[in-house]
Design a protein around this motif. Structure first.
Motif, PDB file in Angstrom:
ATOM      1  N   ARG A   1      36.109  37.621  49.055  1.00 14.28           N
ATOM      2  CA  ARG A   1      36.197  38.094  50.444  1.00 14.28           C
ATOM      3  C   ARG A   1      35.813  36.992  51.419  1.00 14.28           C
ATOM      4  O   ARG A   1      36.102  37.093  52.607  1.00 14.28           O
ATOM      5  N   ASP A   2      35.168  35.963  50.910  1.00 11.59           N
ATOM      6  CA  ASP A   2      34.697  34.878  51.767  1.00 11.59           C
ATOM      7  C   ASP A   2      34.855  33.561  51.011  1.00 11.59           C
ATOM      8  O   ASP A   2      34.681  33.516  49.787  1.00 11.59           O
ATOM      9  N   TRP A   3      35.156  32.498  51.730  1.00 10.01           N
ATOM     10  CA  TRP A   3      35.353  31.205  51.083  1.00 10.01           C
ATOM     11  C   TRP A   3      34.094  30.683  50.404  1.00 10.01           C
ATOM     12  O   TRP A   3      34.166  29.831  49.514  1.00 10.01           O
ATOM     13  N   SER A   4      32.930  31.177  50.825  1.00  8.10           N
ATOM     14  CA  SER A   4      31.684  30.730  50.171  1.00  8.10           C
ATOM     15  C   SER A   4      31.642  31.126  48.697  1.00  8.10           C
ATOM     16  O   SER A   4      30.886  30.564  47.909  1.00  8.10           O
ATOM     17  N   GLU A   5      32.490  32.102  48.316  1.00  9.59           N
ATOM     18  CA  GLU A   5      32.543  32.556  46.916  1.00  9.59           C
ATOM     19  C   GLU A   5      33.404  31.647  46.036  1.00  9.59           C
ATOM     20  O   GLU A   5      33.482  31.832  44.817  1.00  9.59           O
ATOM     21  N   PHE A   6      34.084  30.675  46.657  1.00 14.21           N
ATOM     22  CA  PHE A   6      35.078  29.895  45.912  1.00 14.21           C
ATOM     23  C   PHE A   6      34.492  29.078  44.762  1.00 14.21           C
ATOM     24  O   PHE A   6      35.042  29.108  43.648  1.00 14.21           O
ATOM     25  N   PRO A   7      33.381  28.345  44.953  1.00 21.05           N
ATOM     26  CA  PRO A   7      32.871  27.540  43.834  1.00 21.05           C
ATOM     27  C   PRO A   7      32.578  28.386  42.592  1.00 21.05           C
ATOM     28  O   PRO A   7      32.930  28.002  41.455  1.00 21.05           O
ATOM     29  N   ALA A   8      31.990  29.573  42.786  1.00 29.39           N
ATOM     30  CA  ALA A   8      31.678  30.453  41.643  1.00 29.39           C
ATOM     31  C   ALA A   8      32.956  31.000  41.013  1.00 29.39           C
ATOM     32  O   ALA A   8      33.065  31.094  39.783  1.00 29.39           O
ATOM     33  N   ALA A   9      33.932  31.334  41.864  1.00 31.26           N
ATOM     34  CA  ALA A   9      35.217  31.853  41.354  1.00 31.26           C
ATOM     35  C   ALA A   9      35.913  30.802  40.503  1.00 31.26           C
ATOM     36  O   ALA A   9      36.395  31.076  39.398  1.00 31.26           O
ATOM     37  N   LEU A  10      35.961  29.570  41.017  1.00 36.34           N
ATOM     38  CA  LEU A  10      36.619  28.478  40.291  1.00 36.34           C
ATOM     39  C   LEU A  10      35.891  28.190  38.974  1.00 36.34           C
ATOM     40  O   LEU A  10      36.534  27.965  37.942  1.00 36.34           O
ATOM     41  N   ALA A  11      34.570  28.245  39.009  1.00 39.08           N
ATOM     42  CA  ALA A  11      33.779  28.001  37.788  1.00 39.08           C
ATOM     43  C   ALA A  11      34.100  29.039  36.713  1.00 39.08           C
ATOM     44  O   ALA A  11      34.197  28.710  35.525  1.00 39.08           O
ATOM     45  N   LYS A  12      34.297  30.300  37.124  1.00 41.59           N
ATOM     46  CA  LYS A  12      34.652  31.360  36.175  1.00 41.59           C
ATOM     47  C   LYS A  12      36.020  31.104  35.539  1.00 41.59           C
ATOM     48  O   LYS A  12      36.208  31.303  34.333  1.00 41.59           O
ATOM     49  N   VAL A  13      36.971  30.683  36.358  1.00 40.71           N
ATOM     50  CA  VAL A  13      38.303  30.377  35.824  1.00 40.71           C
ATOM     51  C   VAL A  13      38.198  29.199  34.848  1.00 40.71           C
ATOM     52  O   VAL A  13      38.740  29.250  33.738  1.00 40.71           O
ATOM     53  N   GLN A  14      37.490  28.158  35.253  1.00 40.29           N
ATOM     54  CA  GLN A  14      37.343  26.965  34.415  1.00 40.29           C
ATOM     55  C   GLN A  14      36.673  27.290  33.084  1.00 40.29           C
ATOM     56  O   GLN A  14      37.036  26.761  32.030  1.00 40.29           O
ATOM     57  N   ALA A  15      35.711  28.215  33.107  1.00 42.46           N
ATOM     58  CA  ALA A  15      34.984  28.589  31.879  1.00 42.46           C
ATOM     59  C   ALA A  15      35.774  29.571  31.008  1.00 42.46           C
ATOM     60  O   ALA A  15      35.333  29.920  29.907  1.00 42.46           O
ATOM     61  N   GLY A  16      36.935  30.020  31.514  1.00 48.28           N
ATOM     62  CA  GLY A  16      37.747  30.985  30.742  1.00 48.28           C
ATOM     63  C   GLY A  16      37.202  32.384  30.758  1.00 48.28           C
ATOM     64  O   GLY A  16      37.539  33.197  29.911  1.00 48.28           O
ATOM     65  N   GLU A  17      36.336  32.682  31.736  1.00 45.54           N
ATOM     66  CA  GLU A  17      35.756  34.024  31.821  1.00 45.54           C
ATOM     67  C   GLU A  17      36.720  35.041  32.416  1.00 45.54           C
ATOM     68  O   GLU A  17      36.538  36.238  32.278  1.00 45.54           O
ATOM     69  N   VAL A  18      37.734  34.543  33.152  1.00 45.86           N
ATOM     70  CA  VAL A  18      38.742  35.440  33.732  1.00 45.86           C
ATOM     71  C   VAL A  18      40.137  34.919  33.428  1.00 45.86           C
ATOM     72  O   VAL A  18      40.308  33.745  33.110  1.00 45.86           O
TER      73      VAL A  18
END
Length: 245
Positions: free
Chosen positions: A228-245
Motif C-alpha cells: 500500500r506504500d512504497w516504504s514496503e518495497f524493500p521487504a516485498a522485494l526481499a520476500k520475492v528474492q528469498a522465494g517466499e512468494v
C-alpha cells in the motif's frame, strides 16, 4: 532461486501520479468520438478510470468499438491516438507529481547498483518520458530502458497483452525469472504475470476505501505480494528474492 537483477516499473500511478490527469484529458475526446458515430455517452475522468485503468487509449477505443458496435478507421485511430497523446502530455507537463515515497526507493536502488531499472508501460513513449522527466525520475531511467506497448512494438498493443514485457526482456537481455515487475492495475499485473514475471502489486494511489478491494483484484490477477506504500518495497522485494512468494 535465481538472483533478481532487473526491476520493471509500470509508470502511470506506479512511478508518477498521472492516471487522473490522463483520464480527464481523454474523457472529452472519447465522448466526442462516440457522438460523431451516433452514440451518446458521457464519460468523466473518474468513470473512465473505473472501466479502463491500465489500458492505453488505443486499447480503450478498441474496447469501445466492441461495446458500442462503432467503427473507427485505421486512419482515424492514428489521428485520435495522436490527439489524445498531445492533450495528456500538456496536462502532465503542467501538473504531474511522483507517487508518494517512490523517489526515495529509486534513489536507494540506484545507489545500490544491484539492479537494472526499466519502465514498462502501456502508454505512448512520449507520454511516459514527459511524465518521468516532469518529476525528475529520468535520471534513474536513462536512454533505452523505457518501453511502451503503444510505441515500442512493431504492432501496437496494450496490457494485459504480455507482448511489451516480453519485448523489454528481450531488449534488456534478461530472463523473466531474474526480473520483478511493479504494477498498480489488473491489466498490468496480468501482462507481467503472463510474461512469466513475478509481480509486486501497488495500491497506494487508490482511495483508502478502495485499497482492500484493489489488493484482492491484483492478487487474483497474479500479484505475489501487494503493497500500500512504497516504504514496503524493500521487504516485498526481499520476500520475492528469498522465494517466499
Amino acid at each position: 532461486m535465481p538472483e533478481i537483477t532487473t526491476l520493471l516499473f509500470d509508470c502511470d500511478n506506479t512511478l508518477v501520479l498521472s492516471e487522473e490527469l490522463a483520464f480527464e484529458a481523454c474523457a472529452g475526446l472519447i465522448n466526442e468520438i462516440c457522438k460523431e458515430r451516433g452514440i451518446t455517452v458521457s464519460f468523466t475522468g473518474d468513470t473512465l478510470i473505473k472501466e479502463f485503468v491500465g489500458q492505453n487509449f488505443r486499447g480503450m477505443l478498441t474496447t469501445l468499438q466492441k461495446q458500442y458496435g462503432i467503427e473507427i478507421s485505421p486512419n482515424d485511430m492514428e489521428k485520435y491516438v495522436r490527439m489524445e497523446e498531445d492533450a495528456v502530455i500538456a496536462k502532465l507537463k503542467a501538473a504531474a507529481r511522483p507517487c508518494v515515497g517512490v523517489d526515495e526507493q529509486l534513489e536507494r536502488l540506484a545507489a545500490s547498483r544491484k539492479y537494472l531499472l526499466a519502465v514498462v508501460s502501456s502508454s505512448a513513449l512520449r507520454r511516459v518520458r514527459a511524465s518521468i522527466e516532469k518529476v525528475g525520475q529520468d535520471k534513474y531511467f536513462p536512454g533505452d530502458v523505457v518501453f511502451s506497448a503503444a510505441t515500442s512494438l512493431e504492432k501496437p498493443t496494450s496490457k494485459p497483452d504480455p507482448a511489451i514485457y516480453l519485448h523489454a526482456l528481450k531488449k534488456l537481455g534478461k530472463k523473466a525469472e531474474e526480473s520483478v515487475a511493479i504494477e498498480d492495475s489488473k491489466s498490468g499485473t496480468l501482462s507481467g504475470t503472463r510474461a512469466g514475471i513475478k509481480v509486486i502489486g501497488y495500491v497506494g494511489p487508490y482511495p483508502a476505501e478502495k485499497q482492500a478491494e484493489m489488493e484482492q483484484v491484483l492478487r487474483d490477477a497474479g500479484a505475489v505480494i501487494v503493497m500500500r506504500d512504497w516504504s514496503e518495497f524493500p521487504a516485498a522485494l526481499a520476500k520475492v528474492q528469498a522465494g517466499e512468494v
